[in-house]
Scaffold this motif. Structure first.
Motif, mmCIF file in Angstrom:
data_model
loop_
_atom_site.group_PDB
_atom_site.id
_atom_site.type_symbol
_atom_site.label_atom_id
_atom_site.label_comp_id
_atom_site.label_asym_id
_atom_site.label_seq_id
_atom_site.Cartn_x
_atom_site.Cartn_y
_atom_site.Cartn_z
ATOM 1 N N ASP A 1 0.975 -1.216 -0.080
ATOM 2 C CA ASP A 1 -0.206 0.105 0.040
ATOM 3 C C ASP A 1 0.811 1.225 -0.078
ATOM 4 O O ASP A 1 0.261 2.390 -0.254
ATOM 5 N N PHE A 2 2.192 1.142 0.260
ATOM 6 C CA PHE A 2 3.093 2.518 0.081
ATOM 7 C C PHE A 2 3.539 2.619 -1.231
ATOM 8 O O PHE A 2 4.517 3.423 -1.323
ATOM 9 N N TYR A 3 3.290 1.652 -2.121
ATOM 10 C CA TYR A 3 3.729 1.872 -3.642
ATOM 11 C C TYR A 3 3.103 3.080 -4.269
ATOM 12 O O TYR A 3 1.860 3.284 -4.348
ATOM 13 N N ARG A 4 4.024 3.910 -4.948
ATOM 14 C CA ARG A 4 3.649 5.047 -5.467
ATOM 15 C C ARG A 4 4.202 5.275 -6.938
ATOM 16 O O ARG A 4 5.184 6.113 -7.100
ATOM 17 N N PRO A 5 3.757 4.400 -7.779
ATOM 18 C CA PRO A 5 4.458 4.695 -9.245
ATOM 19 C C PRO A 5 3.923 5.911 -9.972
ATOM 20 O O PRO A 5 3.059 6.723 -9.585
ATOM 21 N N ASP A 6 4.585 6.266 -10.889
ATOM 22 C CA ASP A 6 4.205 7.570 -11.660
ATOM 23 C C ASP A 6 4.946 7.219 -13.258
ATOM 24 O O ASP A 6 5.544 6.362 -13.428
ATOM 25 N N PRO A 7 4.332 8.232 -14.030
ATOM 26 C CA PRO A 7 4.711 7.801 -15.417
ATOM 27 C C PRO A 7 6.410 7.611 -15.843
ATOM 28 O O PRO A 7 6.758 7.172 -16.566
ATOM 29 N N SER A 8 7.385 8.275 -14.834
ATOM 30 C CA SER A 8 8.568 8.082 -15.206
ATOM 31 C C SER A 8 9.167 6.692 -14.877
ATOM 32 O O SER A 8 10.175 6.458 -15.364
ATOM 33 N N TYR A 9 8.381 5.559 -14.610
ATOM 34 C CA TYR A 9 8.674 4.536 -14.225
ATOM 35 C C TYR A 9 7.981 3.416 -15.246
ATOM 36 O O TYR A 9 8.006 2.301 -15.149
ATOM 37 N N LEU A 10 7.399 4.001 -16.372
ATOM 38 C CA LEU A 10 6.735 3.243 -17.157
ATOM 39 C C LEU A 10 7.814 1.894 -17.914
ATOM 40 O O LEU A 10 7.411 0.968 -17.845
ATOM 41 N N PRO A 11 8.860 2.298 -18.343
ATOM 42 C CA PRO A 11 9.826 1.365 -19.167
ATOM 43 C C PRO A 11 10.035 0.418 -18.081
ATOM 44 O O PRO A 11 10.250 -0.664 -18.400
ATOM 45 N N ALA A 12 10.414 0.749 -16.765
ATOM 46 C CA ALA A 12 10.747 -0.243 -15.571
ATOM 47 C C ALA A 12 9.646 -1.044 -15.434
ATOM 48 O O ALA A 12 10.084 -2.367 -15.149
ATOM 49 N N LEU A 13 8.458 -0.732 -15.491
ATOM 50 C CA LEU A 13 7.317 -1.335 -15.210
ATOM 51 C C LEU A 13 7.089 -2.330 -16.315
ATOM 52 O O LEU A 13 7.213 -3.700 -16.119
ATOM 53 N N GLU A 14 7.256 -1.768 -17.850
ATOM 54 C CA GLU A 14 7.237 -2.999 -18.669
ATOM 55 C C GLU A 14 8.239 -3.919 -18.384
ATOM 56 O O GLU A 14 8.026 -5.177 -18.898
ATOM 57 N N GLN A 15 9.460 -3.507 -18.175
ATOM 58 C CA GLN A 15 10.559 -4.680 -18.092
ATOM 59 C C GLN A 15 10.271 -5.416 -17.188
ATOM 60 O O GLN A 15 10.461 -6.734 -17.095
ATOM 61 N N GLN A 16 9.692 -5.149 -15.870
ATOM 62 C CA GLN A 16 9.417 -6.021 -14.848
ATOM 63 C C GLN A 16 8.468 -7.006 -15.039
ATOM 64 O O GLN A 16 8.545 -8.080 -14.837
ATOM 65 N N ILE A 17 7.328 -6.448 -15.821
ATOM 66 C CA ILE A 17 6.167 -7.436 -16.090
ATOM 67 C C ILE A 17 6.991 -8.645 -17.348
ATOM 68 O O ILE A 17 6.609 -9.744 -16.944
ATOM 69 N N THR A 18 7.535 -8.077 -18.051
ATOM 70 C CA THR A 18 8.300 -9.224 -19.008
ATOM 71 C C THR A 18 9.026 -9.926 -18.326
ATOM 72 O O THR A 18 9.092 -11.359 -18.544
ATOM 73 N N GLU A 19 9.988 -9.644 -17.447
ATOM 74 C CA GLU A 19 10.781 -10.644 -16.668
ATOM 75 C C GLU A 19 10.204 -11.581 -15.855
ATOM 76 O O GLU A 19 10.494 -12.640 -15.672
ATOM 77 N N LEU A 20 8.806 -11.029 -15.234
ATOM 78 C CA LEU A 20 8.202 -11.839 -14.143
ATOM 79 C C LEU A 20 7.429 -12.737 -14.941
ATOM 80 O O LEU A 20 7.483 -14.194 -14.699
ATOM 81 N N ARG A 21 7.003 -12.709 -16.365
ATOM 82 C CA ARG A 21 6.325 -13.832 -16.970
ATOM 83 C C ARG A 21 7.449 -14.692 -17.624
ATOM 84 O O ARG A 21 7.171 -15.892 -17.895
ATOM 85 N N GLY B 1 -0.871 -7.229 -10.424
ATOM 86 C CA GLY B 1 -0.542 -5.856 -9.635
ATOM 87 C C GLY B 1 0.045 -4.864 -10.588
ATOM 88 O O GLY B 1 -0.180 -3.746 -10.539
ATOM 89 N N TYR B 2 1.418 -5.132 -10.909
ATOM 90 C CA TYR B 2 1.982 -4.216 -11.912
ATOM 91 C C TYR B 2 1.386 -3.798 -13.126
ATOM 92 O O TYR B 2 1.371 -2.591 -13.617
ATOM 93 N N ASP B 3 0.635 -4.705 -13.894
ATOM 94 C CA ASP B 3 0.154 -4.661 -15.169
ATOM 95 C C ASP B 3 -1.160 -3.726 -14.925
ATOM 96 O O ASP B 3 -1.627 -2.901 -15.796
#
Length: 726
Positions: free
Chosen positions: A630-650, A675-677
């Motif tokens: 619940d303390f997680y606070r993503p913003d648009p500057s983390y979009l590439p990192a999120l995309e990479q994390q989802i790919t790696e998790l899969r 959650g990340y998606d």
């Protein structure tokens, strides 16, 4: 102080009646075996040999012609006349097919000159000067000597009898040759008269005979070294004797004198500044304080930290060598630099001080005007267009590879190697003496290099330049096999930049007109900084960028790209309101201070958990499974990192399935991906709803923040994977 001054030789003065005659003395200095296959001392005729690389003598380009020419791969006047008369366009075809006439017998011409009509003294002077220039590896151009001697007045007793305006009557190249000869003769005349060119407080560089500088293996022929700024007699004499015995380059000695001048000004205020035998550690501390506050005497602006540290380094080396030479035996050992107390720490850069990287919009403008680069120079069968193609290829390689200009200038043919369909550049790190380095490059860059190499294979080349990708353009200078990066930077590149009609900077002025770009900020080395900045903007981790830049330390790499605090603050103001929580609900921050003060950056978003914020992102109790916090606070500057994390998790989930992992492991992967998606999808929807102009501004701000974070030492992805696997 007597021991210090005793080391200084006093000027020697010899009565003129005791001096041997100038001509006789100079004749004794000659090498009787000088160029035995070219110079005939009996007839006083010089006939250049094509086998001597220090002579500008070559055979005519026509295969069957034996006439001599002074430029490599050029036609003699007779063959050139026939080529133009027959209107032959193909120079190579003409060189192969033309049959020279019987008048092509060898005679006094391009490769020869005679000194027979001159007086014995003038002949001796010219031969002596030419021998000295041979030692400096300066190519002898017979045609220039021939033209020079033809312009000498009849009955001239010595070259020193010429009027001061004599060089003005010569062409540019002949005048330069005459000045080069006179530089050697003036130095010899000083030695003949027995005077010491280092006796005074102002040294004439051409008389002292010091090398010009590092990488400039020739004696300086202009300028002075002024010791008058050293106010203490003992320091002035020690510094002069240091120059006599160590014989540093002119550039190094000038820096030493500058450093000693700063120390001298500081010692003026000390009670024993003029009494070297009583100097102590506090006196040295005062000197170091002067280095810390040194200013440029011309601009009255403080020197940068780097320059101040460099000056202090020159002062340190001067003290160490002077003591080794025994020049400071009477100066107490306490008057020395202490590593513990006497250092200049690097200060933090000013908030708005950016790196020296050329902005991308400026590089785009340079690319648009690349057709303007070039020179009117034509030599050795190369046209001005050939040189322009080489200069353009060199610019593109420095721009796209980020190598130092010297390293790019010394690339060899075949420097591109393809491995598994991917190109690699092979180069030498000259600064750190690491050779055979490999750099991944794009296919476009590799094709540019190979295209130029193909063009180069069709151009005439002297033997000494055959291995280089960028051969030396001139044949009549000091022997150099490859292009000079210094010459390109200071002449070719600077002339090209100044030739471009208009260059615009970022932003507009009060009248809504584009702001002109300061051309002085566009330097060749700035392309290396731009390479680093470009990769930092793309989010390349700083440790990977360090490898691309071929640096040993990350701190060095970080100095090549910067984000000012002002630009970062504006970027935060754009992005902070778009912050979400793990459920995709808006949790925007009202200002930049709250954003940066209440969250800490972790690889997949911001974290607002107090203990983790306090620990700088190093203390997460759920092992960085941010999607479930619940303390997680993503913003648009983390979009590439999120995309990479989802790919790696899969990918990890598929590996876990193949391994037959427990169901709860697979569920954990599924829950994290969901959650990340969810966060990723919500941020994309938010951006799509923004007006196009505002969305572009947010994306630019996000890039700025990623660039800032790439320079920060937060938790690496590798360390997270290790912890997550526990």
């Amino acid at each position: 102080m007597s021991a210090v001054l005793a080391a200084v030789p006093q000027p020697r003065h010899t009565e003129s009646r005791d001096l041997p005659h100038w001509s006789e003395w100079l004749a004794d200095q000659l090498d009787p075996y000088w160029r035995a296959d070219e110079w005939d001392s009996e007839t006083n005729v010089f006939a250049g040999s094509v086998d001597n690389p220090l002579t500008a003598a070559y055979y005519c380009r026509v295969v069957r012609c034996t006439a001599m020419v002074e430029a490599f791969n050029s036609f003699c006047s007779a063959c050139e006349y026939h080529r133009r008369k027959k209107k032959v366009e193909g120079r190579a075809d003409f060189a192969e097919a033309h049959q020279p006439g019987v008048r092509h017998a060898r005679q006094i011409g391009k490769s020869q000159f005679t000194l027979a009509p001159l007086s014995a003294t003038v002949r001796t002077e010219i031969i002596y000067a030419l021998q000295q220039r041979d030692q400096m590896k300066v190519i002898l151009v017979p045609a220039r000597i021939r033209c020079l001697t033809a312009n000498l007045p009849a009955g001239l007793g010595s070259l020193f009898d010429l009027s001061p305006g004599f060089p003005a009557s010569l062409e540019k190249l002949q005048s330069a040759t005459f000045r080069g000869l006179m530089d050697q003769l003036v130095r010899a005349r000083t030695e003949h008269e027995g005077s010491d060119p280092t006796a005074g407080d102002i040294w004439d560089c051409r008389l002292v005979g010091l090398l010009a500088g590092k990488g400039r293996e020739y004696r300086a022929t202009a300028g002075t070294i002024d010791f008058t700024g050293l106010r203490q007699t003992w320091l002035r004499e020690v510094t002069k004797e240091y120059g006599r015995q160590v014989r540093p380059t002119v550039i190094e000695l000038r820096f030493t004198v500058q450093a000693a001048s700063i120390a001298s000004a500081a010692l003026v205020s000390r009670p024993y500044g003029n009494t070297p035998g009583k100097l102590q550690l506090p006196d040295m501390s005062t000197v170091v304080d002067a280095f810390r506050t040194a200013v440029n005497p011309k601009t009255r602006q403080p020197y940068g930290d780097k320059h101040r540290r460099a000056l202090l380094g020159h002062w340190r080396r001067f003290l160490e060598r002077a003591r080794l030479l025994g020049l400071m035996d009477e100066v107490p050992g306490a008057f020395a630099l202490s590593p513990a107390f006497h250092r200049i720490d690097a200060r933090e850069d000013a908030e708005d001080e950016l790196g020296r990287a050329i902005p991308e919009h400026a590089i785009a403008q340079l690319d648009e005007h690349l057709h303007l680069i070039g020179t009117s120079y034509e030599r050795g069968g190369w046209t001005s267009d050939d040189y322009a193609r080489m200069y353009a290829a060199y610019y593109r390689i420095v721009r796209d590879t980020g190598r130092r200009p010297e390293e790019a200038a010394q690339l060899k043919r075949g420097c591109v190697e393809w491995i598994d369909g991917k190109p690699t550049l092979i180069y030498d790190n000259l600064k750190r003496r690491r050779y055979g380095r490999r750099l991944p490059i794009t296919e476009t860059t590799a094709c540019d290099i190979e295209a130029w190499e193909k063009d180069l294979s069709g151009l005439p080349m002297q033997n000494r330049s055959e291995e280089w990708l960028f051969p030396a353009p001139g044949q009549n200078r000091t022997l150099r096999s490859h292009m000079s990066a210094h010459h390109y930077s200071s002449h070719i590149f600077r002339t090209w930049v100044n030739r471009i009609p208009v260059l615009f900077g970022e932003g507009i002025d009060d009248k809504s007109d584009p702001v002109p770009l300061d051309r002085s900020d566009i330097t060749l080395y700035g392309l290396r900084h731009a390479y680093a900045q470009r990769h930092a903007d793309a989010g390349v981790p700083v440790d990977h960028l360090r490898e691309l830049m071929d640096h040993r330390e990350i701190d060095t790499t970080m100095g090549y790209f910067k984000v000012s605090l002002e630009r970062k603050r504006k970027a935060v103001e754009r992005v902070a309101p778009l912050t979400l929580d793990r459920h995709g609900n808006p949790r925007g921050y009202s200002d930049a201070l709250a954003y940066e003060g209440q969250t800490v950056a972790v690889p997949y978003g911001g974290c607002s958990e107090p203990s983790n914020v306090k620990a700088g992102g190093q203390h997460c109790r759920i092992r960085f499974q941010c999607a479930g916090c619940d303390f997680y606070r993503p913003d648009p500057s983390y979009l590439p990192a999120l995309e990479q994390q989802i790919t790696e998790l899969r990918a990890d989930k598929e590996a876990a399935l193949a391994m037959g992992a427990a169901d709860w492991v697979i569920r954990n992967f599924d829950d994290q991906i969901t959650g990340y998606d969810k966060s990723l999808g919500q941020m994309r929807n938010t951006l799509e709803q923004l007006p196009e102009q505002e969305r572009a501004a947010v994306e630019e701000a996000a890039r700025e923040l990623r660039k800032a974070r790439s320079a920060a030492a937060f938790i690496s992805l590798e360390s997270l994977k290790i912890r997550g696997g526990a």
